[in-house]
Scaffold this active site. Structure first.
Site, PDB file in Angstrom:
ATOM      1  N   ASP A 133      -5.557  -6.230  28.650  1.00  0.00           N
ATOM      2  CA  ASP A 133      -5.894  -6.423  27.232  1.00  0.00           C
ATOM      3  C   ASP A 133      -7.061  -7.396  27.045  1.00  0.00           C
ATOM      4  O   ASP A 133      -7.110  -8.448  27.671  1.00  0.00           O
ATOM      5  CB  ASP A 133      -4.680  -6.982  26.473  1.00  0.00           C
ATOM      6  CG  ASP A 133      -3.647  -5.898  26.204  1.00  0.00           C
ATOM      7  OD1 ASP A 133      -3.744  -4.818  26.813  1.00  0.00           O
ATOM      8  OD2 ASP A 133      -2.749  -6.148  25.389  1.00  0.00           O
ATOM      9  N   ASP A 148       1.013   3.926  25.637  1.00  0.00           N
ATOM     10  CA  ASP A 148       1.109   2.653  26.359  1.00  0.00           C
ATOM     11  C   ASP A 148       2.055   2.752  27.567  1.00  0.00           C
ATOM     12  O   ASP A 148       2.630   3.810  27.847  1.00  0.00           O
ATOM     13  CB  ASP A 148       1.560   1.567  25.357  1.00  0.00           C
ATOM     14  CG  ASP A 148       0.791   0.274  25.542  1.00  0.00           C
ATOM     15  OD1 ASP A 148       0.445  -0.036  26.687  1.00  0.00           O
ATOM     16  OD2 ASP A 148       0.557  -0.431  24.537  1.00  0.00           O
TER      17      ASP A 148
HETATM   18  C1  GLA Z   1      -0.414  -3.277  24.895  1.00  0.00           C
HETATM   19  C2  GLA Z   1      -1.763  -2.558  24.790  1.00  0.00           C
HETATM   20  C3  GLA Z   1      -2.532  -3.093  23.591  1.00  0.00           C
HETATM   21  C4  GLA Z   1      -1.715  -2.872  22.324  1.00  0.00           C
HETATM   22  C5  GLA Z   1      -0.345  -3.521  22.454  1.00  0.00           C
HETATM   23  C6  GLA Z   1       0.582  -3.160  21.318  1.00  0.00           C
HETATM   24  O1  GLA Z   1      -0.563  -4.620  25.183  1.00  0.00           O
HETATM   25  O2  GLA Z   1      -2.505  -2.743  25.969  1.00  0.00           O
HETATM   26  O3  GLA Z   1      -3.782  -2.460  23.493  1.00  0.00           O
HETATM   27  O4  GLA Z   1      -1.588  -1.494  22.089  1.00  0.00           O
HETATM   28  O5  GLA Z   1       0.300  -3.127  23.662  1.00  0.00           O
HETATM   29  O6  GLA Z   1       1.853  -3.728  21.450  1.00  0.00           O
END
Ligand code: GLA
Length: 375
Positions: free
Chosen positions: A183, A126
């Site tokens: 997301d 991430d």
């Molecule tokens: C980010 C990523 C998500 C997930 C969250 C976890 O937002 O884009 O896909 O992995 O972190 O905290």
């Protein structure tokens, strides 16, 4: 390690968020096998954020949460492997993970080694809490080097959401897939938004390093961590069709232990998955976009074409396109034999143009396989 087709699997985040533990992972592995997901191609089981203790050990190694994973991660990996699946985990390139857990910044080589020791086959990486003084591309390059030298094949799944011009540098980092979008959440609006982002980034997709449109929300029905409104079965079908057609990794995000028959039928449709896993991995191109009739084409290995007609509008449309917009004008004398990939129905042989008998309601789609013929 060279990855030739979009990775497929399951990830814990969309439904479970921080509520993960050994029992959930084991029962999910069982359910993946019972539902025939590995045969359909879904072979990675990935634990997302929130799996660790807040403190590293005395050797600076990450420590699995004692409460959630009392037997450690090697035991979990062993169980997942015993089911014939591959095991994935999550870390982050910044100073903390997005949910505030320890992250790999300046611990990249130690962490890659730890993951290898545990038997990890996939790392989602991430981009939260990146120090402003460091360029993001360097952090992905660094982890790419750590993974390539850790002694185990670990698929590197970068997750910088397309930020900081990721498309320009991601292929320099060793990543095998990269999040090209923000997301997802379980709503039609989110699906449409991610599609619109993806259209512009499609030229950067391809074998070896795939544009990842984010985990699927098929079958969430408004429940779980990113379950907002939920979608209709038709919307989930269109969502899956877009992700498949655009050569995105297919990572299931619903609770596979309690899948509805509708969700299972969508997620395991062999015809649609074959369009995603096509060995040629060619880039889709837009055929036309009029009266809300958005049609895309993709050349397949062996000479067939795949066509996706989307109704992204709020009124009915009749799927329609003319073959000259595919490059097949009358000089070619080529006809197309069409099969509806969702129903399996052969629609017949068409000349010059295609017009469907059935209309598409708002948010529905039609996916066709077209065989070129001169008969
Ligand atoms: C980010 C990523 C998500 C997930 C969250 C976890 O937002 O884009 O896909 O992995 O972190 O905290």
């Amino acid at each position: 390690m060279i990855v030739r087709t979009p990775p497929m699997g399951w990830n814990s985040w969309n439904t479970f968020g921080p509520n993960i533990n050994e029992e959930l992972i084991k029962t999910t592995a069982d359910a993946m096998v019972e539902n025939g997901l590995p045969e359909a191609g879904y072979n990675y089981l990935v634990i997302d954020d929130c799996w660790a203790e807040l403190k590293r050990d005395e050797k600076h190694r990450l420590v699995p949460s004692k409460e959630k994973f009392p037997n450690g991660m090697k035991a979990v990996a062993d169980y997942v492997h015993s089911k014939g699946l591959k095991f994935g985990m999550y870390s982050c390139s910044g100073t903390m993970t997005c949910a505030g857990y320890p992250s790999s910044f300046q611990y990249e080589f130690i962490d890659a080694k730890t993951f290898a020791e545990w038997g990890v086959d996939f790392l989602k990486y991430d981009y939260c809490f990146k120090p402003a003084s460091v360029n993001g591309d360097l952090l992905y390059k660094r982890m790419g080097m750590a993974l390539a030298n850790c002694g185990r094949d670990i698929l590197f799944s970068a997750c910088s959401w397309g930020a900081d011009g990721t498309h320009e540098w991601i292929k320099t980092t060793g990543a095998h897939m990269w999040r090209s979008t923000g997301d997802i959440n379980d709503s039609w609006q989110s699906i449409k938004d991610l599609y619109n982002v993806q259209v512009k980034l499609q030229p950067y997709n391809g074998k070896g390093c795939f544009n990842d449109m984010d985990m699927l929300v098929v079958g969430m029905n408004g429940k779980g961590n990113v379950g907002v409104k939920g979608c209709t079965t038709e919307e989930y079908r269109t969502h899956f069709s877009i992700w498949a057609f655009f050569n995105s990794p297919l990572m299931i995000g619903c609770d596979v232990r309690n899948m509805t028959p509708e969700a299972k039928a969508i997620l395991t449709n062999k015809n649609i998955i074959a369009i995603n896993q096509d060995p040629a991995q060619r880039q889709p191109f837009k055929i036309c976009e009029y009266w809300g009739n958005t049609a895309w084409c993709k050349q397949l290995e062996g000479g067939d074409l795949a066509v996706l007609v989307l109704n992204l509008e709020e009124h009915d449309i009749t799927p329609f396109f003319i073959f000259s917009d595919l490059g097949l004008d009358r000089s070619c004398a080529v006809k197309l034999e069409m099969t509806d990939l969702w129903t399996g129905e052969t629609l017949g042989v068409f000349r010059d143009q295609f017009r469907a008998k059935k209309t598409l309601k708002p948010h529905e789609c039609l996916m066709l396989r077209c065989r070129l013929t001169d008969e």
